[in-house]
Design an enzyme around this catalytic site. Sequence first.
Site, PDB file in Angstrom:
ATOM      1  N   HIS A  13       0.902  -1.103   0.056  1.00  0.00           N
ATOM      2  CA  HIS A  13      -0.121   0.022  -0.093  1.00  0.00           C
ATOM      3  C   HIS A  13       0.946   1.030   0.114  1.00  0.00           C
ATOM      4  O   HIS A  13       1.486   1.551   1.157  1.00  0.00           O
ATOM      5  CB  HIS A  13      -0.688  -0.064   1.321  1.00  0.00           C
ATOM      6  CG  HIS A  13      -1.831   1.138   1.195  1.00  0.00           C
ATOM      7  ND1 HIS A  13      -3.243   0.910   1.495  1.00  0.00           N
ATOM      8  CD2 HIS A  13      -1.694   2.672   1.178  1.00  0.00           C
ATOM      9  CE1 HIS A  13      -3.739   2.133   1.558  1.00  0.00           C
ATOM     10  NE2 HIS A  13      -3.026   3.164   1.410  1.00  0.00           N
ATOM     11  N   HIS A  15       1.369   5.302  -2.039  1.00  0.00           N
ATOM     12  CA  HIS A  15       0.874   6.416  -2.746  1.00  0.00           C
ATOM     13  C   HIS A  15       2.015   7.057  -3.242  1.00  0.00           C
ATOM     14  O   HIS A  15       3.015   7.914  -2.424  1.00  0.00           O
ATOM     15  CB  HIS A  15       0.173   7.529  -1.902  1.00  0.00           C
ATOM     16  CG  HIS A  15      -1.109   7.156  -1.012  1.00  0.00           C
ATOM     17  ND1 HIS A  15      -2.333   7.072  -1.477  1.00  0.00           N
ATOM     18  CD2 HIS A  15      -1.245   6.394  -0.071  1.00  0.00           C
ATOM     19  CE1 HIS A  15      -3.210   6.597  -1.047  1.00  0.00           C
ATOM     20  NE2 HIS A  15      -2.475   6.251   0.084  1.00  0.00           N
ATOM     21  N   ASN A  41      -5.599   7.269  -5.916  1.00  0.00           N
ATOM     22  CA  ASN A  41      -6.432   8.326  -5.644  1.00  0.00           C
ATOM     23  C   ASN A  41      -5.737   9.692  -6.090  1.00  0.00           C
ATOM     24  O   ASN A  41      -5.321  10.437  -5.299  1.00  0.00           O
ATOM     25  CB  ASN A  41      -6.569   8.342  -3.846  1.00  0.00           C
ATOM     26  CG  ASN A  41      -5.320   8.282  -3.156  1.00  0.00           C
ATOM     27  OD1 ASN A  41      -4.420   7.920  -3.759  1.00  0.00           O
ATOM     28  ND2 ASN A  41      -5.260   9.035  -1.952  1.00  0.00           N
ATOM     29  N   LYS A  99      -9.778  -0.315  -5.288  1.00  0.00           N
ATOM     30  CA  LYS A  99      -9.795   0.262  -3.918  1.00  0.00           C
ATOM     31  C   LYS A  99     -10.971   0.776  -3.731  1.00  0.00           C
ATOM     32  O   LYS A  99     -11.603   1.614  -4.518  1.00  0.00           O
ATOM     33  CB  LYS A  99      -8.673   1.276  -4.125  1.00  0.00           C
ATOM     34  CG  LYS A  99      -8.285   2.046  -2.771  1.00  0.00           C
ATOM     35  CD  LYS A  99      -7.804   1.021  -1.578  1.00  0.00           C
ATOM     36  CE  LYS A  99      -7.767   1.914  -0.142  1.00  0.00           C
ATOM     37  NZ  LYS A  99      -6.701   2.823  -0.166  1.00  0.00           N
ATOM     38  N   HIS A 136     -10.543   1.318   2.526  1.00  0.00           N
ATOM     39  CA  HIS A 136     -10.235   2.134   3.461  1.00  0.00           C
ATOM     40  C   HIS A 136     -11.365   1.975   4.440  1.00  0.00           C
ATOM     41  O   HIS A 136     -12.594   2.375   4.061  1.00  0.00           O
ATOM     42  CB  HIS A 136     -10.059   3.453   3.045  1.00  0.00           C
ATOM     43  CG  HIS A 136      -9.820   4.481   3.845  1.00  0.00           C
ATOM     44  ND1 HIS A 136      -8.627   5.254   3.799  1.00  0.00           N
ATOM     45  CD2 HIS A 136     -10.619   5.104   4.940  1.00  0.00           C
ATOM     46  CE1 HIS A 136      -8.516   6.066   4.738  1.00  0.00           C
ATOM     47  NE2 HIS A 136      -9.597   6.123   5.368  1.00  0.00           N
ATOM     48  N   HIS A 174      -4.321  -0.442   6.179  1.00  0.00           N
ATOM     49  CA  HIS A 174      -3.925   0.483   7.201  1.00  0.00           C
ATOM     50  C   HIS A 174      -4.777   0.297   8.538  1.00  0.00           C
ATOM     51  O   HIS A 174      -5.231   1.384   9.066  1.00  0.00           O
ATOM     52  CB  HIS A 174      -3.641   1.840   6.805  1.00  0.00           C
ATOM     53  CG  HIS A 174      -4.418   2.304   5.933  1.00  0.00           C
ATOM     54  ND1 HIS A 174      -6.082   2.437   6.341  1.00  0.00           N
ATOM     55  CD2 HIS A 174      -4.307   2.933   4.698  1.00  0.00           C
ATOM     56  CE1 HIS A 174      -6.632   3.014   5.302  1.00  0.00           C
ATOM     57  NE2 HIS A 174      -5.715   3.404   4.292  1.00  0.00           N
ATOM     58  N   ASP A 247       1.577   2.753   3.575  1.00  0.00           N
ATOM     59  CA  ASP A 247       0.689   3.981   3.312  1.00  0.00           C
ATOM     60  C   ASP A 247       1.332   5.113   3.204  1.00  0.00           C
ATOM     61  O   ASP A 247       1.070   6.125   3.702  1.00  0.00           O
ATOM     62  CB  ASP A 247      -0.445   4.086   4.358  1.00  0.00           C
ATOM     63  CG  ASP A 247      -1.545   5.016   4.147  1.00  0.00           C
ATOM     64  OD1 ASP A 247      -1.606   5.241   2.679  1.00  0.00           O
ATOM     65  OD2 ASP A 247      -2.206   5.464   5.013  1.00  0.00           O
ATOM     66  N   ALA A 263      -3.996  14.870   5.216  1.00  0.00           N
ATOM     67  CA  ALA A 263      -3.589  13.698   6.109  1.00  0.00           C
ATOM     68  C   ALA A 263      -2.810  12.983   5.169  1.00  0.00           C
ATOM     69  O   ALA A 263      -2.723  12.663   4.060  1.00  0.00           O
ATOM     70  CB  ALA A 263      -4.836  12.904   6.121  1.00  0.00           C
TER      71      ALA A 263
HETATM   72  C1  NCD Z   1      -3.424   8.893   1.798  1.00  0.00           C
HETATM   73  C2  NCD Z   1      -3.291  10.289   0.885  1.00  0.00           C
HETATM   74  O1  NCD Z   1      -2.787  11.184   1.335  1.00  0.00           O
HETATM   75  O2  NCD Z   1      -3.328   9.857  -0.282  1.00  0.00           O
HETATM   76  N1  NCD Z   1      -3.581   9.763   3.202  1.00  0.00           N
HETATM   77  C3  NCD Z   1      -3.481   8.960   4.676  1.00  0.00           C
HETATM   78  O3  NCD Z   1      -3.555   9.706   5.484  1.00  0.00           O
HETATM   79  N2  NCD Z   1      -3.327   8.012   4.841  1.00  0.00           N
HETATM   80  C4  NCD Z   1      -4.888   8.580   1.585  1.00  0.00           C
HETATM   81  C5  NCD Z   1      -5.289   7.173   2.546  1.00  0.00           C
HETATM   82  O4  NCD Z   1      -4.669   6.237   2.270  1.00  0.00           O
HETATM   83  O5  NCD Z   1      -6.169   7.576   3.258  1.00  0.00           O
HETATM   84 ZN    ZN Z   2      -3.174   5.096   1.690  1.00  0.00          ZN
END
Ligand code: NCD
Ligand code: ZN
Length: 345
Positions: A13, A15, A41, A99, A136, A174, A247, A263
Amino acid sequence: MQTITLTRPDDWHVHLRDGAMLNAVANFTARQFGRAVIMPNLKPPITTVAQALAYRQRVVKAIAPAAKFTPLMTLYLTESTPLQEIDRAAEHADIIGVKLYPAGATTHSDAGVGSLKRIWPLLERMQQRDLPLLIHGEVTDADCDIFDRESVFIERELVPLRRQFPELRIVLEHITTAQAADYIRDAEGPIAATITPQHLLFNRNHLLVGGIKPHYYCLPVLKRAQHQQALLAAATSGNPRFFLGTDSAPHRLTDKHSACGCAGCFSAPQAMAWYAQAFAGQHALSQLEGFASVHGADFYRLPRNTDTITLTLTPNTIPEHYGQHDTQVVPLGAGQTLNWQLNNA
Ligand code: NCD
Ligand code: ZN
């Protein structure tokens, strides 16, 4: 000097973003991991196989040629995803799953799903085609306390969903609570969970005591210490349902240092050093390879990696930031010193 050598791990996982940020962050992941599940995302979200394959090309281009790294792509599920897109995804080896973001749950989740009932035909097709669903797991009701959103999701959404689709392979992403760890351990059928470094090493006091620390803010939000302990126990238990997913979610420094801070914790540069720190703290380094390199590959029915990485017990101070201007990002634990360092990193 003490070292540990593991089968090369995978990050189930992460980003990686797009454009300049993708180029700035991708190699931190590719240097450590054999494969990674790339979250969809983006803005706009990756909702089709064609978009996912084009994004995959951009990821591959961003990776140093020497890295032996395979990006595994995901689709972002929406209420208007056509059934044929599920078929296309199931038939394409580069797409590992779909997802589910409850609409409004997290960064760029506004195109996500409002009501799970409305996507039942898609879930039915995913179950038939054996395409994994990555979740999620948080409810988004305004009146649900943010610290309860994961446990309420499990009771109110996940349990009924799994009763309806008992053979659907699901990863609860997560996880952050004792309720989630217990559910994953005890539930019947094909279910697993990823666990991040921040949820193993920190709790909500790190986020809130002595001032708001935006670089510890992610979703699902850090919980109280008792939950952190439950996650440590789960991750180090040897149970194959728990595996590594950082994550890692980079946001520009200016988007974190804001009255409405984004976040996401950027953990990719020291990801394996963080996990080694967590497992060593539990005297459970012997369980790290299962968690990092074996359980995820087995769940996704992919071969395990064949090469190795080595970590050395040596002080490893985390930089205050990476990148410049638009790609300037503060890593998780900036300025702190970890005990482990990945060789050749
Ligand atoms: C993630 C993001 O910024 O894309 N942020 C996070 O706080 N984990 C999105 C996610 O996985 O919730
Ligand atoms: Zn994430």
